[in-house]
Design a protein around this motif. Structure first.
Motif, PDB file in Angstrom:
ATOM      1  N   ASN A  99      12.430  25.483 -19.471  1.00  0.00           N
ATOM      2  CA  ASN A  99      11.462  24.697 -19.123  1.00  0.00           C
ATOM      3  C   ASN A  99      10.064  25.103 -18.990  1.00  0.00           C
ATOM      4  OD1 ASN A  99       9.800  23.300 -17.177  1.00  0.00           O
ATOM      5  ND2 ASN A  99      11.512  22.379 -16.096  1.00  0.00           N
ATOM      6  N   ALA A 100       9.428  24.742 -19.926  1.00  0.00           N
ATOM      7  CA  ALA A 100       8.012  25.234 -20.197  1.00  0.00           C
ATOM      8  C   ALA A 100       7.191  25.264 -18.946  1.00  0.00           C
ATOM      9  CB  ALA A 100       7.180  24.175 -21.148  1.00  0.00           C
ATOM     10  N   PHE A 101       7.171  24.557 -17.768  1.00  0.00           N
ATOM     11  CA  PHE A 101       6.419  24.695 -16.618  1.00  0.00           C
ATOM     12  C   PHE A 101       7.207  25.723 -15.570  1.00  0.00           C
ATOM     13  CE2 PHE A 101       6.187  20.369 -18.541  1.00  0.00           C
ATOM     14  CZ  PHE A 101       4.746  20.146 -18.224  1.00  0.00           C
ATOM     15  N   GLU A 102       8.277  26.185 -15.920  1.00  0.00           N
ATOM     16  CA  GLU A 102       8.856  27.183 -15.195  1.00  0.00           C
ATOM     17  C   GLU A 102       8.204  28.383 -14.623  1.00  0.00           C
ATOM     18  OE1 GLU A 102      13.316  28.713 -14.174  1.00  0.00           O
ATOM     19  OE2 GLU A 102      12.550  29.475 -15.902  1.00  0.00           O
ATOM     20  N   PRO A 103       7.559  29.069 -15.619  1.00  0.00           N
ATOM     21  CA  PRO A 103       6.685  30.032 -15.094  1.00  0.00           C
ATOM     22  C   PRO A 103       5.514  29.878 -14.055  1.00  0.00           C
ATOM     23  CG  PRO A 103       7.088  30.238 -17.712  1.00  0.00           C
ATOM     24  CD  PRO A 103       7.541  28.816 -17.105  1.00  0.00           C
ATOM     25  N   GLY A 104       4.955  28.664 -14.395  1.00  0.00           N
ATOM     26  CA  GLY A 104       3.981  28.249 -13.499  1.00  0.00           C
ATOM     27  C   GLY A 104       4.480  27.994 -12.119  1.00  0.00           C
ATOM     28  N   ARG A 105       5.733  27.329 -11.960  1.00  0.00           N
ATOM     29  CA  ARG A 105       6.342  27.001 -10.568  1.00  0.00           C
ATOM     30  C   ARG A 105       6.716  28.235  -9.907  1.00  0.00           C
ATOM     31  NH1 ARG A 105       9.224  22.638 -13.064  1.00  0.00           N
ATOM     32  NH2 ARG A 105      11.244  23.651 -12.796  1.00  0.00           N
ATOM     33  N   VAL A 106       7.097  29.295 -10.625  1.00  0.00           N
ATOM     34  CA  VAL A 106       7.607  30.636  -9.955  1.00  0.00           C
ATOM     35  C   VAL A 106       6.249  31.032  -9.542  1.00  0.00           C
ATOM     36  CG1 VAL A 106       8.176  32.804 -10.517  1.00  0.00           C
ATOM     37  CG2 VAL A 106       9.484  31.189 -11.587  1.00  0.00           C
ATOM     38  N   ALA A 107       5.317  31.273 -10.161  1.00  0.00           N
ATOM     39  CA  ALA A 107       3.734  31.749  -9.896  1.00  0.00           C
ATOM     40  C   ALA A 107       3.334  31.100  -8.778  1.00  0.00           C
ATOM     41  CB  ALA A 107       2.912  31.662 -10.814  1.00  0.00           C
ATOM     42  N   HIS A 108       3.269  29.746  -8.542  1.00  0.00           N
ATOM     43  CA  HIS A 108       3.059  28.944  -7.331  1.00  0.00           C
ATOM     44  C   HIS A 108       3.812  29.361  -6.138  1.00  0.00           C
ATOM     45  CE1 HIS A 108       1.000  25.799  -5.233  1.00  0.00           C
ATOM     46  NE2 HIS A 108       2.189  25.260  -4.951  1.00  0.00           N
ATOM     47  N   ALA A 109       5.043  29.555  -6.486  1.00  0.00           N
ATOM     48  CA  ALA A 109       5.996  29.847  -5.184  1.00  0.00           C
ATOM     49  C   ALA A 109       5.605  31.224  -4.651  1.00  0.00           C
ATOM     50  CB  ALA A 109       7.410  29.704  -5.749  1.00  0.00           C
ATOM     51  N   VAL A 110       5.413  32.200  -5.574  1.00  0.00           N
ATOM     52  CA  VAL A 110       5.185  33.360  -5.222  1.00  0.00           C
ATOM     53  C   VAL A 110       3.802  33.584  -4.322  1.00  0.00           C
ATOM     54  CG1 VAL A 110       4.126  35.668  -6.168  1.00  0.00           C
ATOM     55  CG2 VAL A 110       6.103  34.693  -7.099  1.00  0.00           C
ATOM     56  N   GLN A 111       2.902  32.546  -4.780  1.00  0.00           N
ATOM     57  CA  GLN A 111       1.598  32.431  -3.923  1.00  0.00           C
ATOM     58  C   GLN A 111       1.823  31.811  -2.615  1.00  0.00           C
ATOM     59  OE1 GLN A 111      -1.362  29.740  -5.405  1.00  0.00           O
ATOM     60  NE2 GLN A 111      -2.779  31.341  -5.389  1.00  0.00           N
ATOM     61  N   GLN A 112       2.763  30.679  -2.641  1.00  0.00           N
ATOM     62  CA  GLN A 112       3.180  30.103  -1.411  1.00  0.00           C
ATOM     63  C   GLN A 112       3.555  30.993  -0.128  1.00  0.00           C
ATOM     64  OE1 GLN A 112       4.867  26.420  -2.761  1.00  0.00           O
ATOM     65  NE2 GLN A 112       3.767  25.517  -1.307  1.00  0.00           N
ATOM     66  N   LEU A 113       4.640  31.786  -0.891  1.00  0.00           N
ATOM     67  CA  LEU A 113       5.264  32.711  -0.149  1.00  0.00           C
ATOM     68  C   LEU A 113       4.403  34.021   0.500  1.00  0.00           C
ATOM     69  CD1 LEU A 113       8.846  32.694  -1.821  1.00  0.00           C
ATOM     70  CD2 LEU A 113       8.321  31.744   0.554  1.00  0.00           C
ATOM     71  N   GLY A 114       3.415  34.278  -0.466  1.00  0.00           N
ATOM     72  CA  GLY A 114       2.396  35.364   0.215  1.00  0.00           C
ATOM     73  C   GLY A 114       2.993  36.588   0.027  1.00  0.00           C
ATOM     74  N   LEU A 115       3.826  36.780  -1.370  1.00  0.00           N
ATOM     75  CA  LEU A 115       4.659  37.850  -1.595  1.00  0.00           C
ATOM     76  C   LEU A 115       3.668  39.177  -2.066  1.00  0.00           C
ATOM     77  CD1 LEU A 115       7.652  36.521  -3.437  1.00  0.00           C
ATOM     78  CD2 LEU A 115       7.397  36.856  -0.995  1.00  0.00           C
ATOM     79  N   ASN A 116       4.067  40.367  -1.337  1.00  0.00           N
ATOM     80  CA  ASN A 116       3.383  41.640  -1.943  1.00  0.00           C
ATOM     81  C   ASN A 116       4.062  41.904  -3.124  1.00  0.00           C
ATOM     82  OD1 ASN A 116       1.329  41.717  -0.020  1.00  0.00           O
ATOM     83  ND2 ASN A 116       2.833  42.302   1.521  1.00  0.00           N
ATOM     84  N   HIS A 117       5.275  41.684  -3.040  1.00  0.00           N
ATOM     85  CA  HIS A 117       6.178  42.405  -4.160  1.00  0.00           C
ATOM     86  C   HIS A 117       7.288  41.269  -4.712  1.00  0.00           C
ATOM     87  CE1 HIS A 117       8.355  45.568  -6.452  1.00  0.00           C
ATOM     88  NE2 HIS A 117       9.336  45.064  -6.139  1.00  0.00           N
ATOM     89  N   VAL A 118       7.755  40.820  -5.856  1.00  0.00           N
ATOM     90  CA  VAL A 118       8.526  39.776  -6.318  1.00  0.00           C
ATOM     91  C   VAL A 118       9.421  40.310  -7.525  1.00  0.00           C
ATOM     92  CG1 VAL A 118       6.992  38.709  -8.155  1.00  0.00           C
ATOM     93  CG2 VAL A 118       8.817  37.466  -6.884  1.00  0.00           C
ATOM     94  N   VAL A 119      10.708  40.017  -7.345  1.00  0.00           N
ATOM     95  CA  VAL A 119      11.600  40.233  -8.131  1.00  0.00           C
ATOM     96  C   VAL A 119      11.884  39.005  -8.936  1.00  0.00           C
ATOM     97  CG1 VAL A 119      13.937  41.342  -8.524  1.00  0.00           C
ATOM     98  CG2 VAL A 119      12.592  41.942  -6.707  1.00  0.00           C
ATOM     99  N   ILE A 120      11.924  39.215 -10.324  1.00  0.00           N
ATOM    100  CA  ILE A 120      12.347  38.039 -11.325  1.00  0.00           C
ATOM    101  C   ILE A 120      13.304  38.557 -12.170  1.00  0.00           C
ATOM    102  CG2 ILE A 120      11.344  36.508 -13.129  1.00  0.00           C
ATOM    103  CD1 ILE A 120       9.744  36.359 -10.403  1.00  0.00           C
TER     104      ILE A 120
END
Length: 316
Positions: A99-120
């Motif tokens: 899904n070409a939109f997945e990287p953007g959706r992941v980035a948006h979720a990271v921003q919404q969750l306010g993560l200081n550190h994320v695991v992908i």
């Protein structure tokens, strides 16, 4: 249409295996069911962004604690893996197109969750020429754009059938931590991780350091699969020879009767002994407990990992 809630459809490669008894868990391995408001908020954000997490797909016992704190490990490239490891609860089969939109959706979720550190992390994608390397790189760049202050840890497949450029592509995207799990001792690979090769995975970690000596590397194993203590310590030596910085050791838990059996439950005292041995071998950071998983407390552990390197450099 496959229904991944039905075991025979989720794991068709395991459907005809004989059942393995699932032993009762000892007191030190039990966790409470997730009920907190933080858990529900995290779940809703992930659902809204149509994201998959390894927390759910692999049946992680720590999901209540981590989601309650707003932490989740995103699993990219779908929820169907091309491998059939006997320990793993992620569905096996033919994956869908990326899904070409997945990287953007992941980035948006990271921003919404306010993560200081994320695991992908991701499923294995042996159907793709680059094993999904470019998709990993795009996801890292998207998170950097949306949340420049967030540190990024990736847990990748082994890129076994890919050209060398695949790994180079991921390293060039500059994650803060590159994790690839060896999972078990080499003697158990034919029954536990049949689609992988121990020395290829070890060489992958070594190659990351050759491409970027400053990048933190991390790897983990499960215990309770039938390994011996001497074998675990040999894996530690192999990792240190590949300059791995961070080791995780956790108890294997059997997802269903069709999965690899639990040979035994390793005691907390044995985990403490593994931790002591690993620090003695030179790891900067070690997490060795029954409930340790690759991304458990990853943000706090990254801060300690970075501090340990600075302290080591200061002593040098």
């Amino acid at each position: 249409m496959r229904d991944l809630k039905i075991p025979d459809q989720r794991h068709p490669e395991k459907a005809h295996r004989a059942d393995n008894a699932q032993p009762k868990k000892p007191d030190w391995i039990r966790v409470k069911a997730p009920t907190s408001a933080g858990y529900k908020k995290t779940r809703d954000i992930l659902k809204e962004q149509k994201l998959v997490t390894v927390c759910e797909e692999a049946g992680c016992p720590n999901v209540g604690e981590c989601w309650g704190q707003g932490h989740a490990t995103m699993m990219i490239m779908g929820d169907i893996c091309t491998r059939g490891c006997t320990f793993c609860n992620v569905a096996t089969g033919k994956p869908k197109d990326l899904n070409a939109f997945e990287p953007g959706r992941v980035a948006h979720a990271v921003q919404q969750l306010g993560l200081n550190h994320v695991v992908i992390t991701s499923v294995d994608r042996d159907d793709l020429e680059d094993g999904g390397a470019e998709h990993f790189a795009q996801t890292i760049r998207a998170i950097r754009h949306r949340s420049p202050g967030t540190t990024i840890e990736i847990l990748t497949p082994d890129f076994l059938k890919c050209p060398a450029s695949a790994l180079e592509m991921v390293v060039e995207a500059r994650p803060d931590v590159f994790n690839h799990n060896l999972e078990t001792v080499p003697g158990l690979y034919p029954t536990v991780r049949p689609g992988a090769r121990y020395f290829h995975s070890l060489r992958l970690l070594q190659r990351v350091k050759e491409l970027d000596p400053a990048m933190f590397t991390k790897s983990g194993i499960m215990v309770g699969l039938g390994e011996e203590g001497q074998g675990v310590r040999q894996v530690m030596d192999d990792m240190r020879a590949a300059d791995v910085d961070f080791l995780t050791v956790g108890q294997y838990l059997q997802p269903t009767p069709k999965h690899h059996r639990v040979d035994r439950f390793v005691t907390p005292d044995e985990f403490k002994a593994y931790e002591k041995a690993a620090y003695g071998k030179g790891f900067l950071m070690v997490s060795a407990t029954p409930l340790t998983r690759s991304s458990y407390h990853a943000g706090d552990d990254f801060a300690q990992l970075r501090a340990a390197r600075l302290e080591k450099l200061g002593r040098a």
